[in-house]
Design a protein around this motif. Structure first.
Motif, mmCIF file in Angstrom:
data_model
loop_
_atom_site.group_PDB
_atom_site.id
_atom_site.type_symbol
_atom_site.label_atom_id
_atom_site.label_comp_id
_atom_site.label_asym_id
_atom_site.label_seq_id
_atom_site.Cartn_x
_atom_site.Cartn_y
_atom_site.Cartn_z
ATOM 1 N N HIS A 34 1.375 5.639 -7.630
ATOM 2 C CA HIS A 34 2.755 5.939 -7.978
ATOM 3 C C HIS A 34 2.745 6.605 -9.349
ATOM 4 O O HIS A 34 2.017 6.150 -10.236
ATOM 5 N N PRO A 35 3.526 7.679 -9.514
ATOM 6 C CA PRO A 35 3.477 8.396 -10.785
ATOM 7 C C PRO A 35 3.795 7.519 -12.002
ATOM 8 O O PRO A 35 3.307 7.791 -13.092
ATOM 9 N N ASP A 36 4.574 6.454 -11.821
ATOM 10 C CA ASP A 36 4.954 5.631 -12.979
ATOM 11 C C ASP A 36 4.028 4.441 -13.218
ATOM 12 O O ASP A 36 4.225 3.678 -14.151
ATOM 13 N N ILE A 37 3.066 4.243 -12.323
ATOM 14 C CA ILE A 37 2.211 3.057 -12.448
ATOM 15 C C ILE A 37 0.769 3.512 -12.628
ATOM 16 O O ILE A 37 0.206 4.194 -11.767
ATOM 17 N N SER A 38 0.175 3.132 -13.760
ATOM 18 C CA SER A 38 -1.185 3.610 -14.030
ATOM 19 C C SER A 38 -2.244 2.624 -13.552
ATOM 20 O O SER A 38 -3.382 2.995 -13.292
ATOM 21 N N SER A 39 -1.869 1.334 -13.412
ATOM 22 C CA SER A 39 -2.872 0.351 -12.992
ATOM 23 C C SER A 39 -3.082 0.460 -11.479
ATOM 24 O O SER A 39 -2.227 0.964 -10.763
ATOM 25 N N PRO A 40 -4.238 -0.042 -10.986
ATOM 26 C CA PRO A 40 -4.510 0.057 -9.546
ATOM 27 C C PRO A 40 -3.529 -0.799 -8.734
ATOM 28 O O PRO A 40 -3.289 -1.948 -9.080
ATOM 29 N N ILE A 41 -2.965 -0.220 -7.685
ATOM 30 C CA ILE A 41 -2.023 -0.956 -6.842
ATOM 31 C C ILE A 41 -2.375 -0.755 -5.368
ATOM 32 O O ILE A 41 -3.086 0.182 -5.005
ATOM 33 N N LEU A 42 -1.878 -1.660 -4.545
ATOM 34 C CA LEU A 42 -2.106 -1.542 -3.108
ATOM 35 C C LEU A 42 -0.816 -1.833 -2.371
ATOM 36 O O LEU A 42 0.120 -2.421 -2.914
ATOM 37 N N MET A 43 -0.765 -1.373 -1.144
ATOM 38 C CA MET A 43 0.406 -1.614 -0.302
ATOM 39 C C MET A 43 -0.022 -2.396 0.927
ATOM 40 O O MET A 43 -0.978 -2.033 1.606
ATOM 41 N N LYS A 44 0.693 -3.481 1.174
ATOM 42 C CA LYS A 44 0.421 -4.299 2.353
ATOM 43 C C LYS A 44 1.515 -4.020 3.372
ATOM 44 O O LYS A 44 2.704 -4.089 3.060
ATOM 45 N N GLN A 87 10.557 1.055 6.753
ATOM 46 C CA GLN A 87 9.153 0.661 6.715
ATOM 47 C C GLN A 87 8.985 -0.577 5.827
ATOM 48 O O GLN A 87 9.259 -0.520 4.632
ATOM 49 N N ALA A 88 8.547 -1.667 6.426
ATOM 50 C CA ALA A 88 8.313 -2.882 5.638
ATOM 51 C C ALA A 88 7.007 -2.755 4.873
ATOM 52 O O ALA A 88 5.999 -2.293 5.420
ATOM 53 N N TYR A 89 7.045 -3.122 3.614
ATOM 54 C CA TYR A 89 5.810 -3.125 2.827
ATOM 55 C C TYR A 89 5.965 -4.000 1.591
ATOM 56 O O TYR A 89 7.080 -4.358 1.202
ATOM 57 N N ILE A 90 4.831 -4.329 1.000
ATOM 58 C CA ILE A 90 4.822 -4.951 -0.327
ATOM 59 C C ILE A 90 3.819 -4.172 -1.163
ATOM 60 O O ILE A 90 2.696 -3.938 -0.703
ATOM 61 N N VAL A 91 4.225 -3.753 -2.345
ATOM 62 C CA VAL A 91 3.273 -3.127 -3.261
ATOM 63 C C VAL A 91 2.954 -4.134 -4.354
ATOM 64 O O VAL A 91 3.856 -4.736 -4.940
ATOM 65 N N MET A 92 1.666 -4.331 -4.579
ATOM 66 C CA MET A 92 1.250 -5.298 -5.595
ATOM 67 C C MET A 92 0.006 -4.794 -6.320
ATOM 68 O O MET A 92 -0.604 -3.801 -5.907
ATOM 69 N N GLU A 93 -0.314 -5.496 -7.384
ATOM 70 C CA GLU A 93 -1.518 -5.204 -8.144
ATOM 71 C C GLU A 93 -2.744 -5.248 -7.224
ATOM 72 O O GLU A 93 -2.859 -6.120 -6.382
ATOM 73 N N ARG A 94 -3.623 -4.267 -7.380
ATOM 74 C CA ARG A 94 -4.904 -4.342 -6.698
ATOM 75 C C ARG A 94 -5.855 -5.051 -7.649
ATOM 76 O O ARG A 94 -6.287 -4.488 -8.662
ATOM 77 N N VAL A 95 -6.137 -6.318 -7.352
ATOM 78 C CA VAL A 95 -6.918 -7.145 -8.273
ATOM 79 C C VAL A 95 -8.336 -6.608 -8.350
ATOM 80 O O VAL A 95 -8.989 -6.400 -7.324
ATOM 81 N N GLU A 96 -8.754 -6.352 -9.567
ATOM 82 C CA GLU A 96 -10.151 -5.951 -9.753
ATOM 83 C C GLU A 96 -11.014 -7.155 -9.454
ATOM 84 O O GLU A 96 -10.634 -8.281 -9.730
ATOM 85 N N GLY A 97 -12.193 -6.939 -8.958
ATOM 86 C CA GLY A 97 -13.082 -8.059 -8.686
ATOM 87 C C GLY A 97 -13.192 -8.317 -7.206
ATOM 88 O O GLY A 97 -12.603 -7.613 -6.388
ATOM 89 N N GLN A 98 -13.930 -9.361 -6.889
ATOM 90 C CA GLN A 98 -14.314 -9.623 -5.506
ATOM 91 C C GLN A 98 -13.637 -10.871 -4.985
ATOM 92 O O GLN A 98 -13.318 -11.771 -5.739
#
Lengths: 477, 246
Positions: A34-44, A87-98
Motif C-alpha cells: 500500500h502506498p501509505d504503508i512502508s512496513s511489510p503487510i499481508l492480506m488474508k 471482497q472480504a479481507y483482513i490486512v495485517m502486519e506481516r510478522v518477520e520471523g518464522q
C-alpha cells in the motif's frame, strides 16, 4: 465474493496484491503493498466456495471482529478489513520471523530450550488473556517468533472475545480446534476458559521435549474425548533425562480440570523461568499413566466431565495476581518490615490463587568486581536469602505460592522494574525508606518504582507517632 | 453516519437530559427515538417538549405502548403502569397528545427498521426477551437489522451462517460489530428506567459506516427524579426501582 478471483497485480481498496504466501484450508494469504504503508503487510482472504463449510466464513468473521481490538507486540498489527461485499479481507502486519512449525523436524529439543520457549509463549498468552481473548488454537503453526525473540500469536479464527458476540458458539455441534492440542473443556464446547490455552501449551511443551504428542492426533469426536478420562504417559518415562520440575509443570498444564492448572498464563511463565521454585507434587515423579481400569472407571463415572464443566467457570484474570515484595534489608526498621508483612498478608488473603515473589536487590558497585569481592558476594547472597525466608516465614504460605529472588544490580529501582516487566507482576509492595541523606541525594527506590511500574504499587510507610502533626504539611508547603 | 438511539425515556427528565448531554459530545448526526417517552416518570411534559424540539430539528421518533395509551386505552397494562398513564394524561396538553398520537409505529431506512417493540406486528408491542422471540421476529421481518426497546434490558441477537440465533449482552463502552452480511436485532436498554441491575441511564450509538453499535451508561441525578415521582403521588415503587435499576 469469491477469493479465487484474486490474482497478483489486482488492487483492492488501495492494496496491491503481490505473491501468494499461503493457501490454507480456510483462507489464502497474499503479500500486499500500500502506498501509505512502508512496513511489510499481508492480506488474508477467506476461501468462499459454494457449499463451503460455514466454519470458514464464521471463523473469518470472528477474526475480523477480534484482531482490530488487539494491540501489542504479541499479535500482528491490524491495518484494515474489507466487508464481504465485494471482497472480504483482513490486512495485517506481516510478522518477520518464522512460525514454530519448522521446529518439529528437530524434536525432541533440550528441556531448557523448551522451557524458555514455553515461558515466552505463556507471556504472549497472558497478554492476550488480559485483552479479553482466549486463543483456542495454540499450536506451532499459529506461533511466530519475532527477530527479538518475542512470540506473536496469529490466527484468531477460533478465538473467543469475552466482550463480543461469539458467532462460533451457537454455530456448530462439533468442537472446532486442532485435535492434538484441544483442551478437554474445548472438546465439550466450552469456549470461555483462558486456561484452555495453557492446556494447549502443555501439549506443545510435551511434544517439543519428547517428540511425541501426549494424546496423539485423534480423528473422531470419541478419540478427542478420550483425553477427558485417559491421562498421558509421563514425559520422563519417554525421556528419563527430563527433570522432575519440567514434568511437574507440563502435567499440571495437562490437568483435565482447569482449576488444577496454573491459574494464569503469567504464573505458568513465572514457574518456567524459575524452575528452582517449582513445588514438586506426585506429578513430578509419576512414572506411568494411570491403570487401564482407573481410566475406564473415570470414563463411565462421568465425574470428570462434571469436573471440567465446573472448573471452566472461573473469574480468571483478577483473581490470581503475582505479587512482588521488594524488601530492603539494609537498615529497614523492624516496624517497617512488620508493616510490609501485614500488607502482603492482606493481599494474599484477598486472592487465594495469588502468589508471592520476595525480592531483594544486592547493590553492586559500578566498577568490575575482583575475586575477593566475589567471595563476599556469595556470602551476602546466602545471607540475604536467609533473611528473606525469615521475613516470609510468619506468612505460613505453601511453597507453591512463594519464591525468593536475589538480584544483583547497580541500580536497584531499574532492576525491580525490569523484573516486574519480565515476569508480568500485577502488584508491587515496597517499603518507603525513612528520611535519610542517602535518599535525598539519590531519590528513593520506591518513588521510582511507583512512578514507572506498569502495575499497582503499594508503598508501605509506618505512621509516625510522637511527632508534631503540623510537621508533614509544613514540609510540603 | 452516527445515530444516537434512545428508548424508554419514561418521563425521566434527569436521565434524558444526562443522555442528551453525553450524546452532544459524540459527533451524532441523527437522533432516533424508539418510543415510550412518557409513563412512570414525573416529567412527561418536559420530555415530550424536548422530543418535539428534536424532531423539529430532524430527529425521528416512533410510538411506544405508553405513548399510544395516552390517547387509547390502558387495557393490558399492569395496574401501576395504568395508574401512571392516568396521571400522565392530565399533565400533557393537547399539542403533546396530538404529537404522540401522530407518531409512526416504525421507521424503515436502508434496510434498518426502528420500532418500539417487535418488528413483525408493531401495534401489538410484544416483548423480545430471548432467542426464540428474537428468531421469530427476525425470520418474519424483512429488515436487515431491527432496533427496538420495550424490554429495558440491552441485548443483541444475530442470525448466524446456519440460521441459528445467538444472544449477546453488550458490555458498556465496547463497540460490537454488526457486519452487514448478517441480520441483527438490537434491543436498546432504557434511558429512564433501566431494569438490568445497572441504574445508570442507557442509550446506544450506531455507526452505519463502521457497522458497529456501542452502548453507553450515563449517571444522572436519580435522587431528584425519584423525589419528583413521590411528590407527584405516583406509586412509590416507580421511585425506588430507579435506585437499583430493576
Amino acid at each position: 465474493m469469491k477469493a479465487q478471483g484474486l490474482e497478483q497485480g489486482a488492487v483492492i481498496d488501495g492494496y496491491t496484491i503481490g505473491q501468494r504466501l499461503h493457501q490454507g484450508g480456510m483462507a489464502t494469504i497474499w503479500s500486499v503493498t500500500h502506498p501509505d504503508i512502508s512496513s511489510p503487510i499481508l492480506m488474508k482472504v477467506p476461501n468462499l466456495f459454494e457449499g463451503e463449510d460455514p466454519a470458514a466464513i464464521v471463523s473469518f468473521e470472528m477474526e475480523q471482529m477480534i484482531l482490530p481490538r488487539l494491540v501489542g507486540p504479541h499479535v500482528p498489527h491490524f491495518h484494515a478489513a474489507g466487508d464481504f461485499q465485494p471482497q472480504a479481507y483482513i490486512v495485517m502486519e506481516r510478522v518477520e520471523g518464522q512460525s514454530l512449525l519448522g521446529m518439529i523436524n528437530d524434536l525432541p529439543l533440550p528441556v531448557d530450550q523448551v522451557a524458555a520457549l514455553g515461558a515466552d509463549i505463556a507471556t504472549a498468552l497472558d497478554d492476550l488473556h488480559g485483552q479479553h481473548v482466549v486463543h483456542l488454537d495454540v499450536k506451532p503453526s499459529n506461533l511466530m517468533r519475532r527477530p527479538d525473540g518475542r512470540i506473536v500469536l496469529v490466527d484468531f479464527g477460533l478465538s473467543r472475545h469475552d466482550q463480543l458476540p461469539d458467532l462460533m458458539a451457537e454455530e456448530f455441534r462439533l468442537p472446532y480446534g486442532t485435535a492434538p492440542y484441544m483442551a478437554p473443556e474445548q472438546v465439550l464446547g466450552i469456549r470461555n476458559e483462558p486456561r484452555a490455552d495453557l492446556f494447549a501449551l502443555g501439549v506443545l511443551m510435551y511434544f517439543f521435549a519428547t517428540g511425541t504428542r501426549p494424546f496423539g492426533d485423534p480423528q473422531s469426536l470419541n478419540g478427542l474425548k478420550r483425553r477427558i478420562w485417559r491421562d498421558p504417559v509421563p514425559p520422563r518415562t519417554l525421556r528419563p533425562d527430563i527433570p522432575p520440575w519440567f514434568q511437574e509443570l507440563v502435567l499440571r498444564c495437562l490437568e483435565v480440570d482447569p482449576d488444577a492448572r496454573h491459574p494464569t498464563a503469567a504464573q505458568l511463565a513465572f514457574d518456567l523461568r524459575h524452575p528452582e521454585g517449582v513445588r514438586l507434587t506426585q506429578r513430578a515423579t509419576k512414572k506411568k499413566a494411570d491403570g487401564f481400569f482407573t481410566a475406564l472407571r473415570r470414563r463411565f463415572a462421568g465425574e470428570r466431565v462434571r469436573q471440567v464443566r465446573r472448573g471452566a467457570q472461573s473469574n480468571y484474570i483478577s483473581s490470581a495476581p503475582i505479587i512482588l515484595l521488594a524488601l530492603d534489608l539494609s537498615g529497614a526498621s523492624d516496624d517497617l518490615t512488620d508493616g510490609l508483612r501485614q500488607t502482603v498478608a492482606r493481599l494474599l488473603r484477598a486472592a487465594p490463587a495469588s502468589r508471592l515473589a520476595c525480592l531483594n536487590v544486592l547493590k553492586l558497585a559500578r566498577l568490575a568486581i575482583d575475586r575477593s569481592v566475589d567471595d563476599l558476594g556469595q556470602n551476602k547472597h546466602a545471607q540475604r536469602l536467609g533473611a528473606l525466608k525469615r521475613w516470609a516465614a510468619p506468612l505460613n504460605l505453601s511453597e507453591d505460592r512463594l519464591t525468593y529472588h536475589i538480584l544483583e544490580a547497580v541500580d536497584p529501582a531499574a532492576a525491580i522494574l525490569d523484573y516486574v516487566a519480565r515476569n508480568r507482576v500485577d502488584h508491587v509492595v515496597i517499603g518507603a525508606r525513612a528520611d535519610s541523606t542517602l535518599r535525598t541525594l539519590l531519590g528513593s527506590v520506591s518513588a521510582q518504582v511507583a512512578a514507572h511500574a506498569p502495575c499497582t504499587v503499594t508503598i508501605v510507610r509506618n505512621r509516625a507517632f510522637g511527632q508534631d502533626e503540623g510537621a508533614a504539611s509544613a514540609a510540603v508547603s | 453516519m452516527r445515530l444516537a438511539l434512545m428508548a424508554d425515556i419514561h418521563a425521566n427528565r434527569e436521565a434524558f437530559d444526562a443522555c442528551l448531554e453525553h450524546a452532544a459530545g459524540q459527533r451524532i448526526d441523527q437522533y432516533m427515538l424508539l418510543g415510550d417517552y412518557v409513563g412512570y416518570g414525573a416529567d412527561p411534559g418536559y420530555v415530550v417538549d424536548r422530543i418535539m424540539d428534536l424532531c423539529a430539528k430532524g430527529a425521528d421518533a416512533v410510538i411506544g405502548n405508553h405513548d399510544a395509551a395516552i390517547s387509547g386505552d390502558t387495557r393490558g397494562m399492569n395496574p401501576i403502569a395504568a395508574t401512571a398513564i392516568g396521571w400522565t394524561r392530565d399533565q400533557l396538553n393537547q399539542t403533546h397528545q396530538e404529537f404522540l398520537g401522530g407518531l409512526p409505529y416504525s421507521i424503515d431506512t436502508d434496510g434498518r427498521l426502528f420500532v418500539h417493540a417487535e418488528a413483525t406486528d408493531p401495534p401489538r408491542f410484544g416483548y423480545i426477551t430471548n432467542t426464540e422471540s428474537a428468531a421469530r421476529d427476525l425470520h418474519e421481518s424483512q429488515a436487515n437489522a431491527v432496533f427496538c426497546g420495550h424490554v429495558h434490558m440491552p441485548a443483541i441477537y444475530g442470525i448466524t451462517a446456519t440460521e441459528k440465533v445467538m444472544r449477546h449482552v453488550p458490555v458498556t463502552g465496547v463497540p460490537v460489530p454488526l457486519p452487514r452480511h448478517r441480520r441483527w436485532l438490537v434491543v436498546l436498554g432504557s434511558v429512564g428506567q433501566p431494569r438490568d441491575g445497572n441504574p445508570d441511564a442507557c442509550y446506544g450509538i450506531l455507526d452505519t459506516v463502521k457497522c458497529e453499535i456501542i452502548f453507553h451508561r450515563v449517571a444522572y441525578d436519580i435522587e431528584a427524579a425519584a423525589q419528583k415521582i413521590l411528590a407527584a403521588g405516583l406509586p412509590d415503587f416507580l421511585a425506588t426501582r430507579l435506585f437499583i435499576g430493576r
